[in-house]
Design a protein around this motif. Structure first.
Motif, PDB file in Angstrom:
ATOM      1  N   GLU A 492       0.850  -1.187   0.000  1.00 56.21           N
ATOM      2  CA  GLU A 492       0.000   0.000   0.000  1.00 56.21           C
ATOM      3  C   GLU A 492       0.881   1.229   0.000  1.00 56.21           C
ATOM      4  OE1 GLU A 492      -2.728  -0.124   3.233  1.00 56.21           O
ATOM      5  OE2 GLU A 492      -3.832  -1.872   2.480  1.00 56.21           O
ATOM      6  N   ASN A 493       0.635   2.107  -0.967  1.00 54.93           N
ATOM      7  CA  ASN A 493       1.430   3.326  -1.114  1.00 54.93           C
ATOM      8  C   ASN A 493       2.920   3.020  -1.258  1.00 54.93           C
ATOM      9  OD1 ASN A 493      -0.923   4.945  -0.769  1.00 54.93           O
ATOM     10  ND2 ASN A 493      -0.738   4.722   1.453  1.00 54.93           N
ATOM     11  N   GLY A 494       3.214   1.927  -1.968  1.00 57.98           N
ATOM     12  CA  GLY A 494       4.596   1.570  -2.242  1.00 57.98           C
ATOM     13  C   GLY A 494       5.328   0.900  -1.100  1.00 57.98           C
ATOM     14  N   ARG A 495       4.635   0.565  -0.014  1.00 53.87           N
ATOM     15  CA  ARG A 495       5.287  -0.062   1.136  1.00 53.87           C
ATOM     16  C   ARG A 495       4.535  -1.326   1.547  1.00 53.87           C
ATOM     17  NH1 ARG A 495       8.976   3.007   3.908  1.00 53.87           N
ATOM     18  NH2 ARG A 495       9.172   5.187   3.281  1.00 53.87           N
ATOM     19  N   TYR A 496       5.286  -2.316   2.005  1.00 50.83           N
ATOM     20  CA  TYR A 496       4.685  -3.548   2.507  1.00 50.83           C
ATOM     21  C   TYR A 496       4.109  -3.289   3.888  1.00 50.83           C
ATOM     22  CZ  TYR A 496       6.814  -6.088  -1.365  1.00 50.83           C
ATOM     23  OH  TYR A 496       7.153  -6.533  -2.609  1.00 50.83           O
ATOM     24  N   GLN A 497       2.879  -3.744   4.081  1.00 53.51           N
ATOM     25  CA  GLN A 497       2.161  -3.494   5.324  1.00 53.51           C
ATOM     26  C   GLN A 497       2.139  -4.755   6.190  1.00 53.51           C
ATOM     27  OE1 GLN A 497       0.933  -0.341   5.987  1.00 53.51           O
ATOM     28  NE2 GLN A 497       1.951   0.189   4.054  1.00 53.51           N
ATOM     29  N   GLN A 498       2.842  -4.708   7.290  1.00 48.56           N
ATOM     30  CA  GLN A 498       2.826  -5.847   8.200  1.00 48.56           C
ATOM     31  C   GLN A 498       1.439  -6.006   8.806  1.00 48.56           C
ATOM     32  OE1 GLN A 498       5.900  -5.464  11.144  1.00 48.56           O
ATOM     33  NE2 GLN A 498       7.543  -5.884   9.689  1.00 48.56           N
ATOM     34  N   GLY A 499       1.002  -7.240   8.856  1.00 47.26           N
ATOM     35  CA  GLY A 499      -0.318  -7.525   9.412  1.00 47.26           C
ATOM     36  C   GLY A 499      -1.413  -7.571   8.372  1.00 47.26           C
ATOM     37  N   LYS A 500      -1.143  -7.089   7.148  1.00 47.17           N
ATOM     38  CA  LYS A 500      -2.112  -7.160   6.057  1.00 47.17           C
ATOM     39  C   LYS A 500      -1.587  -8.164   5.029  1.00 47.17           C
ATOM     40  CE  LYS A 500      -4.349  -2.645   6.386  1.00 47.17           C
ATOM     41  NZ  LYS A 500      -4.785  -1.448   5.640  1.00 47.17           N
ATOM     42  N   ARG A 501      -2.257  -9.288   4.928  1.00 44.73           N
ATOM     43  CA  ARG A 501      -1.755 -10.385   4.109  1.00 44.73           C
ATOM     44  C   ARG A 501      -2.681 -10.659   2.921  1.00 44.73           C
ATOM     45  NH1 ARG A 501      -1.721 -11.839   9.419  1.00 44.73           N
ATOM     46  NH2 ARG A 501       0.301 -12.227  10.398  1.00 44.73           N
ATOM     47  N   PHE A 502      -2.058 -11.183   1.877  1.00 45.38           N
ATOM     48  CA  PHE A 502      -2.807 -11.736   0.744  1.00 45.38           C
ATOM     49  C   PHE A 502      -2.394 -13.194   0.655  1.00 45.38           C
ATOM     50  CE2 PHE A 502      -3.650 -12.751  -3.709  1.00 45.38           C
ATOM     51  CZ  PHE A 502      -4.919 -12.219  -3.876  1.00 45.38           C
ATOM     52  N   ASN A 503      -3.281 -14.076   1.097  1.00 47.22           N
ATOM     53  CA  ASN A 503      -2.964 -15.500   1.205  1.00 47.22           C
ATOM     54  C   ASN A 503      -3.504 -16.274   0.014  1.00 47.22           C
ATOM     55  OD1 ASN A 503      -1.939 -14.735   3.636  1.00 47.22           O
ATOM     56  ND2 ASN A 503      -3.252 -16.055   4.878  1.00 47.22           N
ATOM     57  N   ALA A 504      -2.795 -17.332  -0.361  1.00 47.44           N
ATOM     58  CA  ALA A 504      -3.219 -18.161  -1.488  1.00 47.44           C
ATOM     59  C   ALA A 504      -2.786 -19.605  -1.277  1.00 47.44           C
ATOM     60  CB  ALA A 504      -2.627 -17.623  -2.789  1.00 47.44           C
ATOM     61  N   TYR A 505      -3.562 -20.506  -1.855  1.00 46.60           N
ATOM     62  CA  TYR A 505      -3.133 -21.894  -1.956  1.00 46.60           C
ATOM     63  C   TYR A 505      -3.345 -22.331  -3.392  1.00 46.60           C
ATOM     64  CZ  TYR A 505      -2.161 -26.769  -1.146  1.00 46.60           C
ATOM     65  OH  TYR A 505      -1.587 -28.018  -1.204  1.00 46.60           O
ATOM     66  N   LEU A 506      -2.253 -22.763  -4.027  1.00 40.93           N
ATOM     67  CA  LEU A 506      -2.262 -23.195  -5.421  1.00 40.93           C
ATOM     68  C   LEU A 506      -2.137 -24.716  -5.429  1.00 40.93           C
ATOM     69  CD1 LEU A 506      -2.136 -22.460  -8.447  1.00 40.93           C
ATOM     70  CD2 LEU A 506       0.344 -22.214  -8.185  1.00 40.93           C
ATOM     71  N   VAL A 517      -6.649 -27.910 -11.509  1.00 39.46           N
ATOM     72  CA  VAL A 517      -5.935 -26.978 -10.642  1.00 39.46           C
ATOM     73  C   VAL A 517      -6.985 -26.198  -9.856  1.00 39.46           C
ATOM     74  CG1 VAL A 517      -4.680 -24.789 -10.630  1.00 39.46           C
ATOM     75  CG2 VAL A 517      -3.774 -26.721 -11.899  1.00 39.46           C
ATOM     76  N   VAL A 518      -6.760 -26.053  -8.568  1.00 35.74           N
ATOM     77  CA  VAL A 518      -7.659 -25.282  -7.711  1.00 35.74           C
ATOM     78  C   VAL A 518      -6.842 -24.198  -7.019  1.00 35.74           C
ATOM     79  CG1 VAL A 518      -9.335 -25.331  -5.834  1.00 35.74           C
ATOM     80  CG2 VAL A 518      -9.036 -27.339  -7.286  1.00 35.74           C
ATOM     81  N   LEU A 519      -7.244 -22.958  -7.181  1.00 38.79           N
ATOM     82  CA  LEU A 519      -6.562 -21.837  -6.533  1.00 38.79           C
ATOM     83  C   LEU A 519      -7.571 -21.086  -5.677  1.00 38.79           C
ATOM     84  CD1 LEU A 519      -4.192 -19.827  -6.134  1.00 38.79           C
ATOM     85  CD2 LEU A 519      -4.984 -18.656  -8.203  1.00 38.79           C
ATOM     86  N   VAL A 520      -7.189 -20.812  -4.421  1.00 36.87           N
ATOM     87  CA  VAL A 520      -8.009 -20.005  -3.513  1.00 36.87           C
ATOM     88  C   VAL A 520      -7.160 -18.859  -2.997  1.00 36.87           C
ATOM     89  CG1 VAL A 520      -9.053 -19.930  -1.201  1.00 36.87           C
ATOM     90  CG2 VAL A 520      -9.645 -21.771  -2.778  1.00 36.87           C
ATOM     91  N   VAL A 521      -7.722 -17.642  -3.011  1.00 39.56           N
ATOM     92  CA  VAL A 521      -7.037 -16.477  -2.456  1.00 39.56           C
ATOM     93  C   VAL A 521      -7.937 -15.839  -1.406  1.00 39.56           C
ATOM     94  CG1 VAL A 521      -5.706 -16.044  -4.555  1.00 39.56           C
ATOM     95  CG2 VAL A 521      -7.909 -14.916  -4.263  1.00 39.56           C
ATOM     96  N   LEU A 522      -7.321 -15.354  -0.323  1.00 38.09           N
ATOM     97  CA  LEU A 522      -8.034 -14.643   0.740  1.00 38.09           C
ATOM     98  C   LEU A 522      -7.326 -13.328   0.993  1.00 38.09           C
ATOM     99  CD1 LEU A 522      -8.678 -17.573   3.269  1.00 38.09           C
ATOM    100  CD2 LEU A 522     -10.323 -16.562   1.669  1.00 38.09           C
ATOM    101  N   ASP A 523      -8.075 -12.249   0.955  1.00 39.82           N
ATOM    102  CA  ASP A 523      -7.514 -10.909   1.120  1.00 39.82           C
ATOM    103  C   ASP A 523      -7.692 -10.446   2.565  1.00 39.82           C
ATOM    104  OD1 ASP A 523      -6.488  -8.411   0.723  1.00 39.82           O
ATOM    105  OD2 ASP A 523      -7.820  -7.860  -0.923  1.00 39.82           O
ATOM    106  N   GLU A 524      -6.564 -10.239   3.238  1.00 39.80           N
ATOM    107  CA  GLU A 524      -6.520  -9.786   4.633  1.00 39.80           C
ATOM    108  C   GLU A 524      -7.285 -10.706   5.587  1.00 39.80           C
ATOM    109  OE1 GLU A 524      -7.209  -5.669   5.404  1.00 39.80           O
ATOM    110  OE2 GLU A 524      -6.277  -5.000   3.518  1.00 39.80           O
ATOM    111  N   PRO A 525      -7.033 -12.009   5.547  1.00 38.68           N
ATOM    112  CA  PRO A 525      -7.672 -12.898   6.528  1.00 38.68           C
ATOM    113  C   PRO A 525      -7.076 -12.683   7.917  1.00 38.68           C
ATOM    114  CG  PRO A 525      -6.028 -14.103   5.287  1.00 38.68           C
ATOM    115  CD  PRO A 525      -6.093 -12.730   4.664  1.00 38.68           C
ATOM    116  N   GLN A 526      -7.883 -12.929   8.924  1.00 41.22           N
ATOM    117  CA  GLN A 526      -7.449 -12.799  10.312  1.00 41.22           C
ATOM    118  C   GLN A 526      -7.309 -14.192  10.949  1.00 41.22           C
ATOM    119  OE1 GLN A 526      -6.734  -9.587  11.295  1.00 41.22           O
ATOM    120  NE2 GLN A 526      -7.302  -9.152   9.162  1.00 41.22           N
TER     121      GLN A 526
END
Length: 572
Positions: A492-506, A517-526
């Motif tokens: 975000e704004n050119g910087r990596y944000q700790q605690g904000k994740r983009f998770n995936a399983y390929l 092939v099954v791909l799942v993505v989760l944006d900012e999971p807690q």
């Protein structure tokens, strides 16, 4: 005698009185006017014969003429139905009524406005009054009203107000496949998804030429399986709620044909009422959004290293100390701090080991390999909403190092799944499609990108990670699911944000002979209650397991509970 002198050409006999002469004149006059009467009657009969003939012609006109006349009444041409691979209707036309006015015929605009608002209270009174009091010959008041509203307005008997029957698009599944199917505008023209693809592929040209009217258009079959699509969306919604994610997405891809069997992105919208389609949060993240895919990219780095011949699956790399380059430090998350073999680097998701593999191959070959897999260029498929990946303007060693473990290149999740299919299907890149495609057609267009041996080795690594590594929670008994997790910090704004994740399983299954092939993505999971971490192995991977467990039967994949851990790789 004055009349007689004017009318007679000869002098009357002296023995005939003037009255008798007038009587005789009246008997002769009709005989002189008879041709005029006959001509007038003939012309009258001819005119009515023409009118009767035209009425008879329209009464027995062929279908094309009747359809054209109906089109002028309905206001729009029929669209072809969209159906899934099993014939289930995804989109179809239904008839609906729209309210219009002829302002010049409206007697009292104030009264008409008041009466209409009693039935349509949600309308803007000023807008309605302006339309009713205008000077135009025609003005739309409200499109697509309900039958009850139509009946109520009809009973009001307002002069100058009428109804027009139109065709409206109806999506029986609602939100189920909204991002793939797309939607139409108020004039029944496709403006998103496969609806727009249909228009751009020739339907709009037929419509503009008047050839779409009165024609029984064949349904357009999609590659989607609505049963699988429903399961995927349902599991994504459950995952968003459980892990408090702001968004989620998934795709199931046939590795042999490139067919997209299911693809969903949440939040989504209802195409029957697409007012929310353009909201930022409703973006189709799977094909129209680009993301750094994190450690899932390690699968491509490993495949590149093995296929180059510069790295063998039996090789080892030193992962004891972080790598310092260009002012940055590359380290491992919960690293082993020892020398790791190639399978261990993959299974433990070592940034250090993966970076050393990329360094062994070289910057130029790294960029060339990702380009060959289609990860750096705009994907070619029928769906209009496809984003362009981003990459560094100039590739340097530091770029190659970070890209090796998924930082520095952003691509679409769908492209990631397509490239992964090439790793497990024998090494062939097949363009994705949302239309049915046979194995023979796919074979004719597939492009080799890695060797069969490399593909076999990648299947082994996927299987190993699914059995012993971070992908254990994605495995389903009997279906042999393997793959690679990915947990990336968001930028975000050119910087990596700790605690904000983009998770995936390929993932892919069954790994003995991969079919999907099954791909799942989760944006900012807690972190879910009772779980120690919020990384992909704890949320994205279990979501893949839930999807496979519920869809395998629909996908015609039979469970195999035979020999456990079959040997996938004959020898090193």
């Amino acid at each position: 005698m004055a009349f007689w002198k004017k009318a007679a050409k000869t002098k009357p006999p002296e023995d005939v009185s003037p009255a008798e002469c007038l009587r005789r004149r009246r008997r002769v006059e009709p005989l002189r006017n008879r041709p005029r009467f006959v001509l007038a009657i003939g012309m009258f009969c001819a005119v009515y014969a023409v009118i009767g003939g035209r009425l008879l012609f329209w009464g027995v006109a062929p279908d094309e003429a009747a359809a054209y006349s109906a089109m002028r009444h309905d206001g729009s041409a029929p669209r072809p139905d969209l159906i899934d691979r099993n014939g289930e209707v995804l989109a179809t036309d239904i008839r609906s009524a729209s309210l219009f006015a002829e302002p010049r015929k409206v007697v009292d605009a104030d009264e008409a406005t008041e009466l209409l608002l009693s039935v349509l209270p949600d309308m803007n009174p000023k807008f309605l009054h302006n339309r009713l009091s205008g000077t135009s010959g025609f003005a739309w008041l409200k499109r697509d009203i309900t039958p009850a509203q139509m009946q109520a307005i009809h009973m009001l008997g307002i002069p100058g107000v009428g109804f027009r029957t139109e065709k409206r698009r109806f999506y029986p599944g609602g939100n189920t496949a909204s991002h793939v199917v797309g939607h139409v505008n108020i004039d029944n023209q496709g403006i998103a998804g496969m609806e727009k693809y249909v228009d751009d592929s020739g339907y709009r040209a037929l419509q503009n030429a008047g050839l779409a009217f009165g024609t029984d258009l064949e349904p357009v079959e999609l590659s989607l399986d609505v049963r699988v699509q429903h399961v995927v969306r349902d599991e994504l919604a459950a995952a968003m709620e459980k892990y408090q994610a702001i968004a989620a997405g998934s795709v199931i891809l046939d590795v042999e044909t490139g067919e997209v069997v299911a693809m969903a992105s949440l939040p989504d919208y209802d195409p029957n009422n697409p007012v929310d389609a353009l909201k930022k949060e409703n973006l189709n993240r799977m094909s129209a959004g680009t993301f750094e895919m994190g450690s899932t990219f390690k699968a491509f780095t490993t495949a590149m290293a093995l296929d180059s011949g510069k790295v063998r699956i039996t090789d080892s790399f030193d992962a004891r100390a972080p790598i310092r380059i260009g002012g940055f430090t590359i380290s491992d998350y919960r690293g082993k701090n020892r020398v790791l073999t190639v399978p261990e680097i993959f299974m433990y998701s070592s940034n250090i080991g993966t970076a050393r593999q990329a360094d062994a191959v070289g910057v130029a070959e790294h960029k060339s390999f990702l380009t060959r897999l289609g990860l750096l260029s705009r994907m070619q498929t029928e769906l209009p909403e496809v984003a362009m990946p981003t990459q560094p303007r100039e590739w340097k060693k530091i770029n190659s190092i970070t890209i090796s473990f998924g930082h520095g290149v952003s691509t679409t999740p769908l492209q990631t799944a397509v490239a992964a299919a090439a790793l497990v299907n024998g090494g062939y890149l097949i363009p994705p499609t949302f239309l049915p495609r046979s194995k023979a057609d796919a074979d004719a267009m597939k492009v080799p990108v890695i060797s069969q041996r490399t593909s076999d080795e990648m299947r082994y690594l996927f299987h190993l990670n699914g059995e012993q590594g971070s992908g254990r929670s994605a495995n389903v008994a009997g279906y042999d699911v393997g793959g690679k997790t990915g947990t990336a910090e968001k930028v975000e704004n050119g910087r990596y944000q700790q605690g904000k994740r983009f998770n995936a399983y390929l993932g892919a299954f069954p790994m003995s002979k991969p079919r999907y092939v099954v791909l799942v993505v989760l944006d900012e999971p807690q972190r879910a209650p009772g779980q120690p971490f919020a990384t992909a192995g704890w949320n994205a991977a279990p979501t893949v397991a839930n999807i496979v467990r519920r869809t395998a039967t629909f996908l015609d994949v039979r469970p195999n509970f035979g020999e456990k851990n079959p040997q996938l790789l004959v020898s090193y």
